[in-house]
Design a protein around this motif. Structure first.
Motif, PDB file in Angstrom:
ATOM      1  N   LEU A 154       5.332   7.094  40.749  1.00  0.00           N
ATOM      2  CA  LEU A 154       6.298   5.993  40.647  1.00  0.00           C
ATOM      3  C   LEU A 154       6.593   5.664  39.186  1.00  0.00           C
ATOM      4  N   VAL A 155       7.147   6.605  38.499  1.00  0.00           N
ATOM      5  CA  VAL A 155       7.371   6.453  37.060  1.00  0.00           C
ATOM      6  C   VAL A 155       8.498   5.461  36.754  1.00  0.00           C
ATOM      7  N   GLN A 156       9.357   5.171  37.740  1.00  0.00           N
ATOM      8  CA  GLN A 156      10.455   4.227  37.528  1.00  0.00           C
ATOM      9  C   GLN A 156      10.083   2.797  37.926  1.00  0.00           C
ATOM     10  N   LEU A 157       8.867   2.593  38.374  1.00  0.00           N
ATOM     11  CA  LEU A 157       8.461   1.276  38.892  1.00  0.00           C
ATOM     12  C   LEU A 157       8.448   0.237  37.767  1.00  0.00           C
ATOM     13  N   THR A 158       9.087  -0.912  38.038  1.00  0.00           N
ATOM     14  CA  THR A 158       9.101  -2.015  37.068  1.00  0.00           C
ATOM     15  C   THR A 158       8.333  -3.237  37.574  1.00  0.00           C
ATOM     16  N   THR A 159       8.182  -3.369  38.902  1.00  0.00           N
ATOM     17  CA  THR A 159       7.473  -4.521  39.480  1.00  0.00           C
ATOM     18  C   THR A 159       6.507  -4.034  40.551  1.00  0.00           C
ATOM     19  N   LEU A 160       5.235  -4.442  40.410  1.00  0.00           N
ATOM     20  CA  LEU A 160       4.209  -4.068  41.381  1.00  0.00           C
ATOM     21  C   LEU A 160       3.430  -5.323  41.762  1.00  0.00           C
ATOM     22  N   ASP A 161       3.437  -5.633  43.054  1.00  0.00           N
ATOM     23  CA  ASP A 161       2.760  -6.833  43.563  1.00  0.00           C
ATOM     24  C   ASP A 161       1.617  -6.423  44.483  1.00  0.00           C
ATOM     25  N   LEU A 162       0.388  -6.639  44.014  1.00  0.00           N
ATOM     26  CA  LEU A 162      -0.819  -6.360  44.796  1.00  0.00           C
ATOM     27  C   LEU A 162      -1.614  -7.638  45.044  1.00  0.00           C
ATOM     28  N   SER A 163      -0.973  -8.760  44.975  1.00  0.00           N
ATOM     29  CA  SER A 163      -1.660 -10.046  45.094  1.00  0.00           C
ATOM     30  C   SER A 163      -2.111 -10.315  46.528  1.00  0.00           C
ATOM     31  N   ASN A 164      -3.094 -11.243  46.650  1.00  0.00           N
ATOM     32  CA  ASN A 164      -3.592 -11.682  47.947  1.00  0.00           C
ATOM     33  C   ASN A 164      -4.068 -10.522  48.815  1.00  0.00           C
ATOM     34  N   ASN A 165      -4.893  -9.688  48.222  1.00  0.00           N
ATOM     35  CA  ASN A 165      -5.576  -8.627  48.949  1.00  0.00           C
ATOM     36  C   ASN A 165      -7.085  -8.802  48.777  1.00  0.00           C
ATOM     37  N   ARG A 166      -7.824  -7.732  48.982  1.00  0.00           N
ATOM     38  CA  ARG A 166      -9.284  -7.785  48.868  1.00  0.00           C
ATOM     39  C   ARG A 166      -9.795  -6.790  47.829  1.00  0.00           C
ATOM     40  N   ILE A 167      -9.004  -6.574  46.826  1.00  0.00           N
ATOM     41  CA  ILE A 167      -9.346  -5.600  45.785  1.00  0.00           C
ATOM     42  C   ILE A 167     -10.507  -6.138  44.942  1.00  0.00           C
ATOM     43  N   LYS A 168     -11.546  -5.321  44.818  1.00  0.00           N
ATOM     44  CA  LYS A 168     -12.713  -5.698  44.020  1.00  0.00           C
ATOM     45  C   LYS A 168     -12.762  -4.960  42.685  1.00  0.00           C
ATOM     46  N   VAL A 169     -12.367  -3.692  42.722  1.00  0.00           N
ATOM     47  CA  VAL A 169     -12.434  -2.865  41.520  1.00  0.00           C
ATOM     48  C   VAL A 169     -11.123  -2.110  41.355  1.00  0.00           C
ATOM     49  N   ILE A 170     -10.647  -2.054  40.125  1.00  0.00           N
ATOM     50  CA  ILE A 170      -9.493  -1.222  39.798  1.00  0.00           C
ATOM     51  C   ILE A 170      -9.995  -0.102  38.894  1.00  0.00           C
ATOM     52  N   HIS A 171      -9.833   1.097  39.325  1.00  0.00           N
ATOM     53  CA  HIS A 171     -10.365   2.238  38.588  1.00  0.00           C
ATOM     54  C   HIS A 171      -9.600   2.453  37.284  1.00  0.00           C
ATOM     55  N   ASP A 172     -10.250   3.093  36.358  1.00  0.00           N
ATOM     56  CA  ASP A 172      -9.619   3.397  35.070  1.00  0.00           C
ATOM     57  C   ASP A 172      -8.380   4.263  35.260  1.00  0.00           C
ATOM     58  N   ASN A 173      -7.363   3.962  34.448  1.00  0.00           N
ATOM     59  CA  ASN A 173      -6.118   4.743  34.425  1.00  0.00           C
ATOM     60  C   ASN A 173      -5.351   4.695  35.744  1.00  0.00           C
ATOM     61  N   THR A 174      -5.601   3.668  36.563  1.00  0.00           N
ATOM     62  CA  THR A 174      -4.855   3.530  37.818  1.00  0.00           C
ATOM     63  C   THR A 174      -3.360   3.376  37.566  1.00  0.00           C
ATOM     64  N   PHE A 175      -3.006   2.674  36.495  1.00  0.00           N
ATOM     65  CA  PHE A 175      -1.596   2.410  36.197  1.00  0.00           C
ATOM     66  C   PHE A 175      -1.081   3.263  35.040  1.00  0.00           C
ATOM     67  N   TYR A 176      -1.762   4.341  34.746  1.00  0.00           N
ATOM     68  CA  TYR A 176      -1.475   5.105  33.532  1.00  0.00           C
ATOM     69  C   TYR A 176      -0.052   5.674  33.514  1.00  0.00           C
ATOM     70  N   ASP A 177       0.470   6.072  34.683  1.00  0.00           N
ATOM     71  CA  ASP A 177       1.795   6.694  34.745  1.00  0.00           C
ATOM     72  C   ASP A 177       2.933   5.680  34.875  1.00  0.00           C
TER      73      ASP A 177
END
Length: 540
Positions: A154-177
């Motif tokens: 998703l190289v063209q992505l400008t808005t990402l909404d991951l709110s109100n979930n159960r995420i505990k850990v975000i791995h390194d370089n998850t958003f690198y691209d």
């Protein structure tokens, strides 16, 4: 029949059953609304009771709305014919499964909304067919983990909404691209740590929400976010912030640190040279900060809003806000402030609102200067009535009552405008200093009066008893002298006759012996040198 033929028949029956189910579901639903406007051709099927994606969506549709239905699964090729589609809304359904080719054919899709569903896991290749996606909304689901491969294409992505979930850990370089991502919403999750590589690659990020997570400390997680304009770290458990944590922010205009465990204004904020040149809004409310001094903040040239409410502030220095010439809104409500010197507020010439309610205001002359200034600038005050907390004589009264008193601001003594009132307002401490000595003196005087009364009564009683006893017995020769002490009552018996005598501490002087002619029965008693009582009875 061979095994092959049986299998084929089963497949045919299954297909027919699925077709019948779809037809029935389509027949029980209401017709969707199709219309066009400047935004494109709409096909609105929201709140129609659909249990699956409808098959009769026109291929010319550009915006499809399927929210508020009962869809549980999105099958493969559900939108394969909708090549013109650029917005798809599947929010507020019951989707728990999305097959890997569900979005196949949506080459022009720009916005995908999957919020408000029951998604837990997303396959890594799910969004590969929608490389043109610009907005992806996955909020209010049950997602626990985000794999780096999920967002890789998703190289063209400008808005990402991951709110109100159960995420505990975000791995390194998850958003690198996501090199063009500008807005990232991660609030209301269970994220407890961020590493130096968690946010790698987000070179264009301008807005970052991390509020309502479980972050404890901040160090160098944001070092690459040089274009960030908005950062919300409120409602976490942050106790420490590294002094260089915000050092690379050259465009940040709004910073939220409210509802954390900060015990003082972080140096990363107050002493940050980059923030002093760009920051316009700073929120520090609901932290256990007790004091704001002149060294807490540097010179924030463009700061307009400063939130310091719901803290434990008990004192503000005179130069607390000296470096904020353009401050417009200042929240000081819900603290433990007793007074504020007007010199702290006068430099804020652009101030529009000052919030002072819910404090421990001491309504004496130390507050007169501030109230006088606010009286001259009524636009600063809010509509709430602010009550006095001390002294006792003014508890509950509006703090504006202080303006009814004349104050000598240099000596901090205030006098009543009326000549009949007391010259100086008596505080609780002064009242106690007067009441305690007065009560002590009155108590001593009362005890003295009681003692005198008791002694007088006792003396009168003894005198009455003595007179009564002497009236019915022989006369005793008593030797009382002015220099003798108060007599002590003694009893002695001799020859069966009770003799009463009032003996002194010194032996009595001898009296001349009576003649026979004048001799009358009498008793003579005295105390000898050893202190024992001697008595002689003469009978006529």
């Amino acid at each position: 029949m061979s095994t092959y033929q049986v299998t084929m028949w089963k497949l045919v029956i299954a297909c027919l059953a699925w077709i019948v189910t779809v037809v029935i579901s389509q027949s029980t639903t209401t017709q969707c609304d199709a219309y066009s406007n400047l935004s494109g051709t709409y096909y609105n099927c929201s709140s129609r009771g659909y249990r699956s994606v409808p098959m009769n969506i026109p291929y010319k549709a550009e915006i499809v709305i399927l929210k508020n239905n009962f869809i549980k699964q999105v099958r493969s090729n559900s939108f394969v014919t909708l090549t013109n589609l650029h917005s798809l809304d599947l929010s507020n359904n019951r989707i728990n499964t999305i097959q890997i080719s569900a979005f196949l054919g949506l080459n022009n899709l720009q916005m995908l909304n999957l919020s408000g569903n029951n998604l837990v896991f997303l396959m890594p290749e799910l969004f590969r067919p929608v490389r043109s996606l610009e907005t992806l909304i996955l909020s209010h689901n049950r997602i626990e983990n985000i794999q780096a491969e999920l967002l890789k294409d998703l190289v063209q992505l400008t808005t990402l909404d991951l709110s109100n979930n159960r995420i505990k850990v975000i791995h390194d370089n998850t958003f690198y691209d996501l090199v063009h991502l500008q807005e990232l919403y991660l609030q209301s999750n269970s994220i407890s740590t961020l590493t130096d590589k968690t946010l790698n690659g987000l070179l264009d990020l301008e807005l970052l929400y991390l509020t309502r997570n479980k972050l404890v400390s901040i160090s160098s997680e944001f070092k690459e976010l040089t274009r960030l304009k908005f950062l919300d770290l409120g409602n976490n458990f942050i106790t420490t912030i590294d002094k260089d944590a915000f050092g690379n922010f050259g465009r940040l205009t709004e910073l939220g640190l409210e509802n954390n465990n900060l015990s003082s204004v972080p140096k990363a904020v107050g002493k940050s040279a980059s923030l002093q040149l760009t920051l316009r809004e700073l929120y520090l409310g609901n932290n256990p900060i007790r004091e704001i001094s002149g060294s807490s903040f540097g010179r924030f040239t463009y700061l307009e809003d400063l939130q310091l409410d719901h803290m434990k502030l008990s004192e503000l220095s005179l130069d607390a806000f000296k470096g904020m010439p353009k401050l417009r809104h200042l929240w000081l409500n819900s603290n433990k402030l007793k007074t504020i010197q007007k010199e702290s507020i006068i430099p804020l010439r652009h101030l529009l609102k000052l919030y002072l309610d819910e404090n421990y205001w001491n309504c004496d002359c130390s507050l007169f200067g501030l109230l006088q200034y606010l009286d001259q600038h009524p636009e600063l005050a809010t509509e709430k009535v602010i009550p006095c907390h001390t002294p006792l004589v003014r508890v509950g009264e509006p703090i504006t009552k202080v303006l009814e008193l004349s104050c000598d601001l240099e000596s901090e003594n205030f006098f009543s405008r009326s000549s009949s009132e007391t010259p100086k307002e008596m505080t609780k401490k002064d009242a106690l200093l007067v009441a305690i000595p007065t009560t002590f003196v009155m108590t001593i005087m009362l005890l003295a009066v009681l003692c005198l009364t008791t002694l007088s009564a006792k003396k009168w009683l003894q005198s009455s008893v003595k007179n009564k006893q002497l009236s019915g017995q022989p006369q005793l020769r008593r030797y009382n002298h002015q220099r003798h002490q108060r007599p002590q009552r003694e009893h002695s018996k001799n020859y069966g006759i009770e003799v009463q005598a009032y003996a002194t501490l010194e032996p009595p002087e001898p009296s001349p012996l009576p003649t026979r002619k004048t001799l009358q029965p009498y008793a003579y008693a005295y105390i000898d040198k050893r202190g024992s009582m001697q008595a002689t009875v003469n009978l006529h």
